[in-house]
Write a protein that holds these residues in place. Sequence first.
Motif, short mmCIF file in Angstrom:
data_model
loop_
_atom_site.label_atom_id
_atom_site.label_comp_id
_atom_site.label_asym_id
_atom_site.label_seq_id
_atom_site.Cartn_x
_atom_site.Cartn_y
_atom_site.Cartn_z
N PRO A 27 31.89 -26.91 -8.28
CA PRO A 27 30.90 -26.01 -7.70
C PRO A 27 30.38 -25.02 -8.74
O PRO A 27 31.12 -24.53 -9.58
CB PRO A 27 31.68 -25.30 -6.59
N PHE A 28 29.08 -24.77 -8.67
CA PHE A 28 28.52 -23.70 -9.48
C PHE A 28 28.40 -22.47 -8.59
O PHE A 28 28.40 -22.55 -7.36
CB PHE A 28 27.15 -24.09 -10.05
N LYS A 29 28.28 -21.32 -9.23
CA LYS A 29 28.13 -20.08 -8.49
C LYS A 29 27.13 -19.18 -9.19
O LYS A 29 27.13 -19.08 -10.42
CB LYS A 29 29.48 -19.35 -8.37
N ILE A 30 26.25 -18.59 -8.41
CA ILE A 30 25.28 -17.64 -8.94
C ILE A 30 25.49 -16.30 -8.25
O ILE A 30 25.50 -16.22 -7.02
CB ILE A 30 23.83 -18.09 -8.68
N LEU A 45 16.90 -20.13 -3.02
CA LEU A 45 17.23 -20.97 -4.17
C LEU A 45 16.50 -22.29 -3.96
O LEU A 45 16.77 -23.01 -2.98
CB LEU A 45 18.74 -21.20 -4.26
N VAL A 46 15.56 -22.58 -4.85
CA VAL A 46 14.68 -23.74 -4.67
C VAL A 46 14.80 -24.66 -5.88
O VAL A 46 14.82 -24.20 -7.02
CB VAL A 46 13.21 -23.29 -4.51
N VAL A 68 24.51 -14.07 -3.44
CA VAL A 68 25.42 -15.06 -4.02
C VAL A 68 25.05 -16.44 -3.51
O VAL A 68 24.80 -16.62 -2.31
CB VAL A 68 26.89 -14.75 -3.66
N PHE A 69 25.00 -17.41 -4.41
CA PHE A 69 24.77 -18.81 -4.05
C PHE A 69 25.88 -19.66 -4.66
O PHE A 69 26.33 -19.39 -5.78
CB PHE A 69 23.43 -19.31 -4.58
N SER A 70 26.31 -20.68 -3.94
CA SER A 70 27.32 -21.60 -4.46
C SER A 70 27.06 -23.00 -3.92
O SER A 70 26.82 -23.17 -2.73
CB SER A 70 28.72 -21.15 -4.09
N ASP A 98 29.17 -24.08 -13.58
CA ASP A 98 28.63 -22.85 -14.15
C ASP A 98 28.93 -21.65 -13.25
O ASP A 98 28.80 -21.72 -12.03
CB ASP A 98 27.12 -22.95 -14.35
N GLN A 99 29.32 -20.56 -13.86
CA GLN A 99 29.51 -19.29 -13.17
C GLN A 99 28.45 -18.34 -13.74
O GLN A 99 28.65 -17.72 -14.78
CB GLN A 99 30.92 -18.74 -13.40
N ILE A 100 27.33 -18.26 -13.07
CA ILE A 100 26.14 -17.62 -13.62
C ILE A 100 25.94 -16.22 -13.04
O ILE A 100 26.04 -16.02 -11.83
CB ILE A 100 24.90 -18.48 -13.36
N SER A 101 25.65 -15.30 -13.92
CA SER A 101 25.36 -13.93 -13.53
C SER A 101 23.91 -13.62 -13.90
O SER A 101 23.49 -13.88 -15.04
CB SER A 101 26.29 -12.95 -14.25
N ILE A 102 23.16 -13.10 -12.94
CA ILE A 102 21.75 -12.76 -13.16
C ILE A 102 21.52 -11.31 -12.75
O ILE A 102 22.02 -10.86 -11.72
CB ILE A 102 20.82 -13.67 -12.34
#
Length: 393
Positions: A27-30, A45-46, A68-70, A98-102
């Motif tokens: 799983p990725f996480k944003i 998230l598109v 947060v999206f996962s 990916d563990q993404i921080s924006i």
Amino acid sequence: MKRIILFLSSISLIVLLSSFIGQNSNPFKIEASLSGLDEGTVIELVLGGTHSKENTVATSELKMGKVVFSSTVESPRCFYLKIKNADPIIEVMIDSGDQISISANVSKKNAEDGIVYDFEDIKISGSKTQEEYKVKIEPREELNRQFDAMHQKYAGIYQKLSMASGEKNKAATDSLMQTEEYKSLSREESDFFKRVEVSAEKMIAENKDSWWGPFLMLYQYSYFTKDLRPLYDTFSEAAKESFYGKRVFEELYPVSLAGSKIPDFTLTDRDGTTKPSMDVIKGNKYVLIDFWASWCAPCRKEIPNLKVLYAKYHDKGLQIISISTDRKAADWEKALAAEKLPWINYRDVDESVAAIFKVNSIPAIFLVDGNGILVDDGLRGESLASKLEELFK
């Protein structure tokens, strides 16, 4: 040349990240911190990176300034992080695990048709391939800087030409085009777009052995024409079989749907009233479904041709349905007032109709019969006139 998309730094803040994945996806996480937005603002998230309007993958409401999206991805994908019903986006390439921080500041201002948002000071971390991506696109970033400099250098003549065009003052436009400043601008623009074309092809060719090749092909060109098929043919089998490789193939080698019934869709008129497509199509011998927009110069250049055909064949059973892809109703209304189109006009409010027809560039004209059977597509100018002459003999 103009099909090359230039995301100018002055009008677009885009950061893309990417990495390769294995067969087993994690799983990725944003986690995104967006300051300047009201609590509860819906963020979408598109899926992105293609020429098609893609579905929203997930939505999240802003809580304490964060969303947060996962989820999971099978291979690298481009996604858009956007405010619901708004245009600006943050683009990010997501890979497995990916563990993404924006983080970004969001400014907003009132406009005629609602609130306009803008993402500023965007920062993205969490992908090992961020630096790799930056290296890959640096030639284009340099071209963007050159484009900005050219527009600044010729700001005066650009403004004068824009005003003359807006006023439809042909004499003023012709006079401006005779000046030395315009001739110098024309030469520099010609040289610039030649460099753009060479740079784009070089960037894609250097990545022909991986998914990067077709991804960059979609990224660099706003639409594809048959002359790009040889470029696609240079891709390795791995590149062709990738997610983006398959998307490129589908667009370059579309399956002909001539003889098939077009899907049903909904039309929206100037008052917001909706109507089923077949209610408009039936009862006519043939119908031209014309996708256009107020800002599309080739579309508006095609209008006189359509008016001639409409006058010639309307009484014999031809109908034209023009569907505007303008995002702003005001722009559409202004163009309608200027063009005085004598046929039926609708607007593709949510771009759903263009998505059904897989419209990637405009003008796009589809010829159907009164039963909604597709007769032909891709017709314009002389080819369209010849086809209608054949059908109405």
